[in-house]
Design a protein around this motif. Sequence first.
Motif, PDB file in Angstrom:
ATOM      1  N   ASN A  34      39.453  22.929   0.162  1.00  0.00           N
ATOM      2  CA  ASN A  34      40.480  23.899  -0.223  1.00  0.00           C
ATOM      3  C   ASN A  34      39.835  25.227  -0.596  1.00  0.00           C
ATOM      4  N   PRO A  35      40.581  26.341  -0.487  1.00  0.00           N
ATOM      5  CA  PRO A  35      40.092  27.584  -1.094  1.00  0.00           C
ATOM      6  C   PRO A  35      39.857  27.384  -2.591  1.00  0.00           C
ATOM      7  N   ASP A  36      38.919  28.148  -3.152  1.00  0.00           N
ATOM      8  CA  ASP A  36      38.535  27.973  -4.554  1.00  0.00           C
ATOM      9  C   ASP A  36      39.714  28.054  -5.511  1.00  0.00           C
ATOM     10  N   ASN A  37      40.703  28.889  -5.182  1.00  0.00           N
ATOM     11  CA  ASN A  37      41.793  29.160  -6.116  1.00  0.00           C
ATOM     12  C   ASN A  37      43.011  28.267  -5.902  1.00  0.00           C
ATOM     13  N   SER A  38      42.915  27.256  -5.064  1.00  0.00           N
ATOM     14  CA  SER A  38      44.065  26.387  -4.805  1.00  0.00           C
ATOM     15  C   SER A  38      44.518  25.703  -6.088  1.00  0.00           C
ATOM     16  N   PRO A  39      45.819  25.741  -6.403  1.00  0.00           N
ATOM     17  CA  PRO A  39      46.318  25.183  -7.662  1.00  0.00           C
ATOM     18  C   PRO A  39      46.123  23.666  -7.772  1.00  0.00           C
ATOM     19  N   GLN A  40      45.798  23.224  -8.973  1.00  0.00           N
ATOM     20  CA  GLN A  40      45.612  21.807  -9.283  1.00  0.00           C
ATOM     21  C   GLN A  40      46.376  21.470 -10.561  1.00  0.00           C
ATOM     22  N   LEU A  41      46.460  20.170 -10.841  1.00  0.00           N
ATOM     23  CA  LEU A  41      47.008  19.706 -12.109  1.00  0.00           C
ATOM     24  C   LEU A  41      45.870  19.497 -13.097  1.00  0.00           C
ATOM     25  N   GLU A  42      46.015  20.056 -14.291  1.00  0.00           N
ATOM     26  CA  GLU A  42      45.093  19.781 -15.389  1.00  0.00           C
ATOM     27  C   GLU A  42      45.762  18.748 -16.295  1.00  0.00           C
ATOM     28  N   ILE A  43      45.123  17.601 -16.443  1.00  0.00           N
ATOM     29  CA  ILE A  43      45.713  16.467 -17.152  1.00  0.00           C
ATOM     30  C   ILE A  43      44.918  16.234 -18.432  1.00  0.00           C
ATOM     31  N   THR A  44      45.537  16.509 -19.574  1.00  0.00           N
ATOM     32  CA  THR A  44      44.867  16.365 -20.863  1.00  0.00           C
ATOM     33  C   THR A  44      45.316  15.074 -21.538  1.00  0.00           C
ATOM     34  N   PHE A  45      44.353  14.247 -21.906  1.00  0.00           N
ATOM     35  CA  PHE A  45      44.564  12.955 -22.584  1.00  0.00           C
ATOM     36  C   PHE A  45      45.090  11.862 -21.652  1.00  0.00           C
ATOM     37  N   GLY A  46      45.753  12.197 -20.559  1.00  0.00           N
ATOM     38  CA  GLY A  46      46.221  11.176 -19.615  1.00  0.00           C
ATOM     39  C   GLY A  46      47.688  10.837 -19.764  1.00  0.00           C
ATOM     40  N   MET A  47      48.021   9.580 -19.380  1.00  0.00           N
ATOM     41  CA  MET A  47      49.384   9.032 -19.439  1.00  0.00           C
ATOM     42  C   MET A  47      50.317   9.691 -18.432  1.00  0.00           C
ATOM     43  N   LEU A  48      49.781  10.179 -17.307  1.00  0.00           N
ATOM     44  CA  LEU A  48      50.569  10.774 -16.229  1.00  0.00           C
ATOM     45  C   LEU A  48      50.746   9.759 -15.112  1.00  0.00           C
ATOM     46  N   SER A  49      51.971   9.661 -14.572  1.00  0.00           N
ATOM     47  CA  SER A  49      52.239   8.804 -13.410  1.00  0.00           C
ATOM     48  C   SER A  49      52.991   9.612 -12.366  1.00  0.00           C
ATOM     49  N   LEU A  50      52.507   9.552 -11.124  1.00  0.00           N
ATOM     50  CA  LEU A  50      53.105  10.274 -10.014  1.00  0.00           C
ATOM     51  C   LEU A  50      53.358   9.319  -8.851  1.00  0.00           C
ATOM     52  N   GLU A  51      54.451   9.542  -8.131  1.00  0.00           N
ATOM     53  CA  GLU A  51      54.737   8.789  -6.915  1.00  0.00           C
ATOM     54  C   GLU A  51      54.772   9.760  -5.741  1.00  0.00           C
ATOM     55  N   ALA A  52      53.998   9.477  -4.704  1.00  0.00           N
ATOM     56  CA  ALA A  52      53.944  10.348  -3.539  1.00  0.00           C
ATOM     57  C   ALA A  52      55.137  10.099  -2.624  1.00  0.00           C
ATOM     58  N   THR A  53      55.761  11.176  -2.164  1.00  0.00           N
ATOM     59  CA  THR A  53      56.869  11.040  -1.216  1.00  0.00           C
ATOM     60  C   THR A  53      56.410  11.228   0.219  1.00  0.00           C
ATOM     61  N   GLY A  98      35.414  11.978 -21.750  1.00  0.00           N
ATOM     62  CA  GLY A  98      35.908  13.336 -21.572  1.00  0.00           C
ATOM     63  C   GLY A  98      37.362  13.443 -22.002  1.00  0.00           C
ATOM     64  N   LEU A  99      37.960  14.597 -21.763  1.00  0.00           N
ATOM     65  CA  LEU A  99      39.305  14.870 -22.248  1.00  0.00           C
ATOM     66  C   LEU A  99      40.257  15.337 -21.154  1.00  0.00           C
ATOM     67  N   ARG A 100      39.756  16.110 -20.197  1.00  0.00           N
ATOM     68  CA  ARG A 100      40.624  16.715 -19.180  1.00  0.00           C
ATOM     69  C   ARG A 100      40.181  16.338 -17.771  1.00  0.00           C
ATOM     70  N   ALA A 101      41.133  15.800 -17.012  1.00  0.00           N
ATOM     71  CA  ALA A 101      40.901  15.500 -15.603  1.00  0.00           C
ATOM     72  C   ALA A 101      41.705  16.479 -14.756  1.00  0.00           C
ATOM     73  N   TYR A 102      41.287  16.635 -13.513  1.00  0.00           N
ATOM     74  CA  TYR A 102      41.986  17.513 -12.575  1.00  0.00           C
ATOM     75  C   TYR A 102      42.347  16.724 -11.329  1.00  0.00           C
ATOM     76  N   LEU A 103      43.587  16.930 -10.886  1.00  0.00           N
ATOM     77  CA  LEU A 103      44.078  16.314  -9.653  1.00  0.00           C
ATOM     78  C   LEU A 103      44.300  17.429  -8.643  1.00  0.00           C
ATOM     79  N   ALA A 104      43.470  17.433  -7.611  1.00  0.00           N
ATOM     80  CA  ALA A 104      43.605  18.401  -6.525  1.00  0.00           C
ATOM     81  C   ALA A 104      44.249  17.708  -5.336  1.00  0.00           C
ATOM     82  N   VAL A 105      45.067  18.438  -4.588  1.00  0.00           N
ATOM     83  CA  VAL A 105      45.733  17.912  -3.407  1.00  0.00           C
ATOM     84  C   VAL A 105      45.335  18.783  -2.218  1.00  0.00           C
ATOM     85  N   LYS A 106      45.253  18.193  -1.046  1.00  0.00           N
ATOM     86  CA  LYS A 106      44.853  18.936   0.148  1.00  0.00           C
ATOM     87  C   LYS A 106      45.780  20.126   0.363  1.00  0.00           C
TER      88      LYS A 106
END
Length: 307
Positions: free
Chosen positions: A47-66, A109-117
């Motif tokens: 991806n380009p360097d500036n492509s938006p991502q999710l910053e997930i602090t502490f966790g407990m996030l659930s996502l379903e892909a459509t 650690g504390l913060r994870a990042y979820l990047a998507v194509k």
Amino acid sequence: MAFKVLKPGMLTLLQDLGRHGYQHLGVTSGGPMDEVAFRWGNALLDNPDNSPQLEITFGMLSLEATQPTSIAIVGADLEATINGEAAMPWQTYEIKAGDVIHFQQSKFGLRAYLAVKGGFLAAPVLGSVATVMRESLGGFDGKGSKVQKGDLLPFHATSNHTPRHLPRLAIPNYEQVEIDVVTGYQYARFSGLDRARFFNSDYTLSQNCDRMGYRLEGQAVGQDQPGIISEGIAYGAIQIPSDGNPIVLLKDRQTIGGYPKIGCVTSISGGLLAQKKPGDKIGFRFMTIDQAERERHLQMSRINQWR
């Protein structure tokens, strides 16, 4: 073509590299707390360097892909799973329609990042989608909202997936307790004893830690320092308030302040600090401006060469 939010987590925000050029108007930069991890997330997916991502602090996030896509998980180990199977950070994963991605609580650690194509899709505000909740700017709605249950987080679907993982030597060491500091022009105002205390003491992260700044507890310094005329604040600035306990100002910092500053955390160490949790201990280590610039150039070169 989106992720449906089943659980929003404790704090999940859309981030890019930040909103720059508006600090003179009182608008802070925002952006990823751990920039190095963010950049690696996009590099893993081409991806380009500036492509938006999710910053997930502490966790407990659930996502379903459509729809199908390819993702990268980087940063903290929040014990992520895909359809119940463990998904380690610092690598890519193929996602199919109906897959469920879940982040549990912080293991490391504390913060994870979820990047998507291709990056998440959102309309920029003042040139950026970076979420700054205090200023009601950015995010998927443009109003600075954090991710909520039921939200649809859009992306461009793709069936092209390339398995990749980051070499172990390139993974940041989140166990590092030394935080590198460049001293500034107000450093000379502090006594020799205060300087020695600052660089030779352990500090504990207090409960007052957020994206705006980290308040530390430990050896007080500079309690005899008078206030100063309010001035612009750089990322990583270390303010010394009247109680002598340092405050490290980070991505969502205020744009001006009137406390004296003993120095500034480097951009690379700022990312390491952002992975620390309340109760963790750190120490400060002196670094020259030349050393800090070389460190950043080396880190950016590693990412570019890997690309």
